[in-house]
Motif scaffolding. Structure first.
Motif, PDB file in Angstrom:
ATOM      1  N   GLY A  40      26.429  36.356  30.893  1.00 14.23           N
ATOM      2  CA  GLY A  40      27.169  37.207  29.967  1.00 14.23           C
ATOM      3  C   GLY A  40      28.185  38.114  30.622  1.00 14.23           C
ATOM      4  O   GLY A  40      28.815  38.928  29.935  1.00 14.23           O
ATOM      5  N   ASN A  41      28.348  38.023  31.956  1.00 15.17           N
ATOM      6  CA  ASN A  41      29.431  38.752  32.606  1.00 15.17           C
ATOM      7  C   ASN A  41      30.766  38.185  32.143  1.00 15.17           C
ATOM      8  O   ASN A  41      30.864  37.000  31.812  1.00 15.17           O
ATOM      9  CB  ASN A  41      29.314  38.644  34.126  1.00 15.17           C
ATOM     10  N   VAL A  42      31.807  39.008  32.162  1.00 15.88           N
ATOM     11  CA  VAL A  42      33.094  38.617  31.587  1.00 15.88           C
ATOM     12  C   VAL A  42      34.169  38.593  32.671  1.00 15.88           C
ATOM     13  O   VAL A  42      34.234  39.482  33.530  1.00 15.88           O
ATOM     14  CB  VAL A  42      33.467  39.581  30.443  1.00 15.88           C
ATOM     15  N   TYR A  43      35.028  37.563  32.586  1.00 17.51           N
ATOM     16  CA  TYR A  43      36.064  37.325  33.589  1.00 17.51           C
ATOM     17  C   TYR A  43      37.434  37.237  32.920  1.00 17.51           C
ATOM     18  O   TYR A  43      37.575  36.686  31.829  1.00 17.51           O
ATOM     19  CB  TYR A  43      35.781  36.032  34.361  1.00 17.51           C
ATOM     20  N   VAL A  44      38.435  37.769  33.596  1.00 18.04           N
ATOM     21  CA  VAL A  44      39.812  37.767  33.120  1.00 18.04           C
ATOM     22  C   VAL A  44      40.618  36.763  33.941  1.00 18.04           C
ATOM     23  O   VAL A  44      40.534  36.747  35.179  1.00 18.04           O
ATOM     24  CB  VAL A  44      40.422  39.180  33.236  1.00 18.04           C
ATOM     25  N   ILE A  45      41.396  35.920  33.254  1.00 18.88           N
ATOM     26  CA  ILE A  45      42.148  34.865  33.919  1.00 18.88           C
ATOM     27  C   ILE A  45      43.622  35.251  33.983  1.00 18.88           C
ATOM     28  O   ILE A  45      44.285  35.400  32.954  1.00 18.88           O
ATOM     29  CB  ILE A  45      41.989  33.529  33.161  1.00 18.88           C
ATOM     30  N   GLY A  46      44.122  35.413  35.190  1.00 22.56           N
ATOM     31  CA  GLY A  46      45.537  35.692  35.401  1.00 22.56           C
ATOM     32  C   GLY A  46      46.311  34.386  35.454  1.00 22.56           C
ATOM     33  O   GLY A  46      46.157  33.615  36.396  1.00 22.56           O
ATOM     34  N   TYR A  47      47.134  34.146  34.467  1.00 22.89           N
ATOM     35  CA  TYR A  47      47.821  32.858  34.360  1.00 22.89           C
ATOM     36  C   TYR A  47      48.858  32.667  35.455  1.00 22.89           C
ATOM     37  O   TYR A  47      48.864  31.664  36.163  1.00 22.89           O
ATOM     38  CB  TYR A  47      48.486  32.751  32.994  1.00 22.89           C
ATOM     39  N   GLN A  48      49.723  33.640  35.626  1.00 19.61           N
ATOM     40  CA  GLN A  48      50.844  33.473  36.532  1.00 19.61           C
ATOM     41  C   GLN A  48      50.443  33.621  37.994  1.00 19.61           C
ATOM     42  O   GLN A  48      50.953  32.899  38.856  1.00 19.61           O
ATOM     43  CB  GLN A  48      51.941  34.487  36.180  1.00 19.61           C
ATOM     44  N   ASN A  49      49.502  34.515  38.298  1.00 20.99           N
ATOM     45  CA  ASN A  49      49.117  34.736  39.695  1.00 20.99           C
ATOM     46  C   ASN A  49      47.913  33.908  40.129  1.00 20.99           C
ATOM     47  O   ASN A  49      47.531  33.945  41.303  1.00 20.99           O
ATOM     48  CB  ASN A  49      48.857  36.222  39.958  1.00 20.99           C
ATOM     49  N   GLY A  50      47.286  33.162  39.199  1.00 20.42           N
ATOM     50  CA  GLY A  50      46.179  32.286  39.581  1.00 20.42           C
ATOM     51  C   GLY A  50      44.939  33.017  40.048  1.00 20.42           C
ATOM     52  O   GLY A  50      44.134  32.462  40.803  1.00 20.42           O
ATOM     53  N   VAL A  51      44.741  34.257  39.563  1.00 14.80           N
ATOM     54  CA  VAL A  51      43.608  35.079  40.007  1.00 14.80           C
ATOM     55  C   VAL A  51      42.553  35.155  38.913  1.00 14.80           C
ATOM     56  O   VAL A  51      42.881  35.350  37.738  1.00 14.80           O
ATOM     57  CB  VAL A  51      44.085  36.495  40.393  1.00 14.80           C
ATOM     58  N   ILE A  52      41.290  35.018  39.298  1.00 17.28           N
ATOM     59  CA  ILE A  52      40.157  35.238  38.399  1.00 17.28           C
ATOM     60  C   ILE A  52      39.496  36.553  38.805  1.00 17.28           C
ATOM     61  O   ILE A  52      39.138  36.742  39.973  1.00 17.28           O
ATOM     62  CB  ILE A  52      39.126  34.096  38.474  1.00 17.28           C
ATOM     63  N   SER A  53      39.342  37.460  37.828  1.00 16.66           N
ATOM     64  CA  SER A  53      38.746  38.768  38.111  1.00 16.66           C
ATOM     65  C   SER A  53      37.585  39.017  37.170  1.00 16.66           C
ATOM     66  O   SER A  53      37.584  38.562  36.032  1.00 16.66           O
ATOM     67  CB  SER A  53      39.784  39.888  37.933  1.00 16.66           C
ATOM     68  N   MET A  54      36.610  39.754  37.647  1.00 16.42           N
ATOM     69  CA  MET A  54      35.439  40.133  36.855  1.00 16.42           C
ATOM     70  C   MET A  54      35.604  41.574  36.389  1.00 16.42           C
ATOM     71  O   MET A  54      36.081  42.438  37.148  1.00 16.42           O
ATOM     72  CB  MET A  54      34.180  40.002  37.703  1.00 16.42           C
ATOM     73  N   ILE A  55      35.269  41.854  35.131  1.00 21.18           N
ATOM     74  CA  ILE A  55      35.276  43.234  34.643  1.00 21.18           C
ATOM     75  C   ILE A  55      34.018  43.928  35.141  1.00 21.18           C
ATOM     76  O   ILE A  55      32.894  43.494  34.862  1.00 21.18           O
ATOM     77  CB  ILE A  55      35.360  43.281  33.110  1.00 21.18           C
ATOM     78  N   THR A  56      34.201  44.974  35.905  1.00 20.70           N
ATOM     79  CA  THR A  56      33.086  45.708  36.504  1.00 20.70           C
ATOM     80  C   THR A  56      33.286  47.206  36.271  1.00 20.70           C
ATOM     81  O   THR A  56      34.323  47.650  35.778  1.00 20.70           O
ATOM     82  CB  THR A  56      32.995  45.443  38.012  1.00 20.70           C
ATOM     83  N   GLU A  57      32.279  47.970  36.650  1.00 21.06           N
ATOM     84  CA  GLU A  57      32.370  49.424  36.536  1.00 21.06           C
ATOM     85  C   GLU A  57      33.108  49.976  37.735  1.00 21.06           C
ATOM     86  O   GLU A  57      32.848  49.583  38.880  1.00 21.06           O
ATOM     87  CB  GLU A  57      30.973  50.039  36.434  1.00 21.06           C
TER      88      GLU A  57
END
Length: 583
Positions: free
Chosen positions: A560-577
């Motif tokens: 259930g952790n959530v990840y943000v996909i950067g389309y142009q920069n090809g980066v996957i990031s996790m939403i954290t505190e």
């Protein structure tokens, strides 16, 4: 997605007038005085009898006042009389001059903590009505707060809505869906006191991997492996693994060999390409999965593939084509694939097919004989070739309709998502020239909802804005009806962003303040909002993060952790505190 977004970045498009009698003079009103706002302590304290008086008395909060009188008003029509609905004079009124659908927006001159809204009706003849109250949260979005459905209302009557708990807002919109008369108000009152902007939640984006090629979606297999599968638009699916030690910090890496590579079969890019992957319930034993992509004829293909003996590699030669949806244009192809957490059926997002004007000129969204502009629901795990249609689908017995249709009236539902805990469905729908919208379907829905496109765009009439500048506009083009539609629950205008993307409901272990919140974003400006509602449909959307980068999607892992996909920069990031400086 809009054509200007595509041109700038090359992305897919994840993106009878009735006669009305003159209104009578207002009836004598008995208006309840607005209640002063409670203090924070009052809101949070449990009811109890104090044993002793406090040493220092709690200051009495200032009384709330009608703050609508200093606001800017934006009506659906009748701009010349709009100010009469906030002038404090019950003998004057705003009249749109049109039957519903109509709306009256009150843009406050700042942020106010509001506890009450009063609507003084101007209506002839009396009869049943339905109005909706929407509240703006100060970050660009406005959300549905309450539906006011009445068997009968009449001129001079007051509809009072208590905002409980009081909410910091900068806008009130009253949307009239049905009424026996023209849309009109004698007075719209908003009671509150000035409020400070709330501090942003302590959240941040933590990069886990980079170097991906135009990533558009992220999924998990539900097999306990912890792997993340990232869809690259050109035709590959890549695996991200955590190679760190069990008790150490995660060490994410992208496997060199793609899980699936079908680039030779995929037409890319713009708004086309390999758009999603979905793993069925019990994938660990079944070892097959589903993808949606655009073929070289420009059509949408839904296919099944098998995994090889190596769990990290699929067999491109194992493809079984289950469904092909002919696309009339290269825009608004949808592409989302998801299995329902409660029924196990495959849900498919289909855009309206686009076109040169991007306004669905053939009205495919409302046409049940077309698969375009819909969410489809099919049973791909039944053993029936190529698939079965669930007998509970809403249009199985409707002549001329496609049995596969689950919901309709959509423009380009690129990033819908289920809450895996409740089964509720959230449906962001990319707008046209004015509004981006987010729809909601509860888990107990029997399907068949009409989400409005192209009759409405968000909460407003689409044809209201659809006339060509400099050309005559027929009066019927300025009238629309929202009766029978399911309203969106939140929306934002194009001065805030350009294309809504989503989405995932947070059910992870690390951020309790986000539990049950649906996260969505704007592609162009990178804002990330969280939407929360309750059983009374009192929705609230809050800005969580400002990433300032093109976001193509938001996905989740099995936990259930959530990840943000950067389309142009090809980066996957996790939403954290966000860590505090003293930590």
């Amino acid at each position: 997605m809009k054509n200007y977004c595509k041109a700038a970045i090359g992305l897919l498009a994840l993106l009878a007038v009735a006669a009305c009698a003159p209104l009578p003079e207002p009836a004598q009103l008995t208006v309840t005085a607005a209640v002063a706002l409670p203090t924070a302590a009052t809101l949070n304290a449990e009811a109890s009898t104090p044993t002793a008086a406090p040493a220092t008395p709690t200051p009495t909060p200032p009384p709330s006042i009608n703050v609508a009188s200093s606001a800017e008003v934006i009506p659906s029509s009748g701009q010349e009389s709009a100010h009469l609905a906030v002038d404090g004079d019950l003998d004057s009124l705003w009249n749109s001059g049109r039957v519903p659908l109509g709306w009256f927006r009150v843009a406050l001159d700042g942020l106010y903590l509001v506890n009450r809204v009063e609507l003084i009706i101007a209506q002839t003849p009396p009869g049943p009505t339905m109005h909706e109250l929407w509240l703006g949260d100060g970050s660009g979005t406005r959300s549905l707060y309450e539906r006011l459905v009445n068997e009968k209302t009449e001129d001079g009557q007051t509809l009072a809505v208590t905002i409980e708990p009081p909410r910091s807002i900068n806008e009130v919109m009253v949307r009239t869906v049905s009424s026996p008369s023209w849309v009109a108000w004698r007075e719209v009152r908003v009671f509150g006191v000035p409020a400070d902007s709330a501090p942003p939640p302590p959240l941040t984006l933590t990069e886990i991997v980079s170097g991906l090629n135009l990533p558009v979606q992220l999924a998990h297999a539900g097999d306990g492996s912890g792997r993340l599968f990232v869809v690259e638009q050109a035709g590959s699916i890549r695996i991200i693994r955590n190679t760190g030690l069990p008790d150490a910090a995660p060490a994410w890496s992208v496997l060199e060999t793609p899980f699936l590579d079908i680039t030779t079969r995929v037409s890319c890019c713009g708004e086309r390409g390999l758009l999603d992957v979905a793993f069925p319930p019990g994938y660990d034993a079944k070892q097959h999965f589903y993808v949606g992509y655009t073929d070289h004829d420009g059509h949408t293909v839904i296919s099944r593939f098998k995994t090889t003996a190596d769990p990290h590699i699929a067999d491109p030669a194992s493809e079984e084509v289950l469904l092909t949806i002919e696309q009339p244009h290269n825009t608004h192809n949808g592409g989302r694939l998801l299995f329902g957490p409660q029924d196990g059926y495959l849900y498919i997002g289909s855009g309206d097919g686009g076109g040169p004007a991007f306004n669905d000129p053939d009205n495919r969204g409302q046409n049940l004989s077309s698969l375009l502009g819909k969410i489809l629901r099919i049973d791909v795990e039944s053993g029936v070739t190529p698939y079965a249609v669930p007998h509970t689908n809403p249009f199985t017995d409707v002549e001329g309709s496609h049995e596969e249709i689950w919901a309709y009236g959509l423009r380009n539902p690129w990033g819908f998502a289920f809450d895996k805990q409740t089964g509720d469905l959230y449906i962001p729908d990319v707008g046209n020239i004015t509004i981006e919208e987010l729809n909601y379907q509860p888990a107990n829905s029997a399907g068949g909802e009409n989400y409005g496109w192209r009759i409405t765009e968000g909460s407003i009439c689409f044809e209201q804005w659809g006339c060509v500048k400099g050309e005559p506009c027929e009066v019927e083009h300025w009238i629309c009806s929202a009766e029978g539609q399911t309203s969106p629950v939140t929306e934002y205008n194009h001065d805030v962003g350009c294309a809504i993307v989503g989405g995932a409901v947070y059910r992870g272990p690390g951020l309790p303040q986000l539990q049950g919140v649906f996260l969505f974003a704007d592609f162009c400006r990178g804002q990330i909002w969280g939407l929360r509602g309750n059983s009374q449909d009192k929705w609230q959307s809050l800005l969580l993060l400002n990433s300032s980068l093109p976001i193509s999607a938001i996905g989740e892992d099995q936990e259930g952790n959530v990840y943000v996909i950067g389309y142009q920069n090809g980066v996957i990031s996790m939403i954290t505190e966000e860590k505090q400086e003293n930590e």
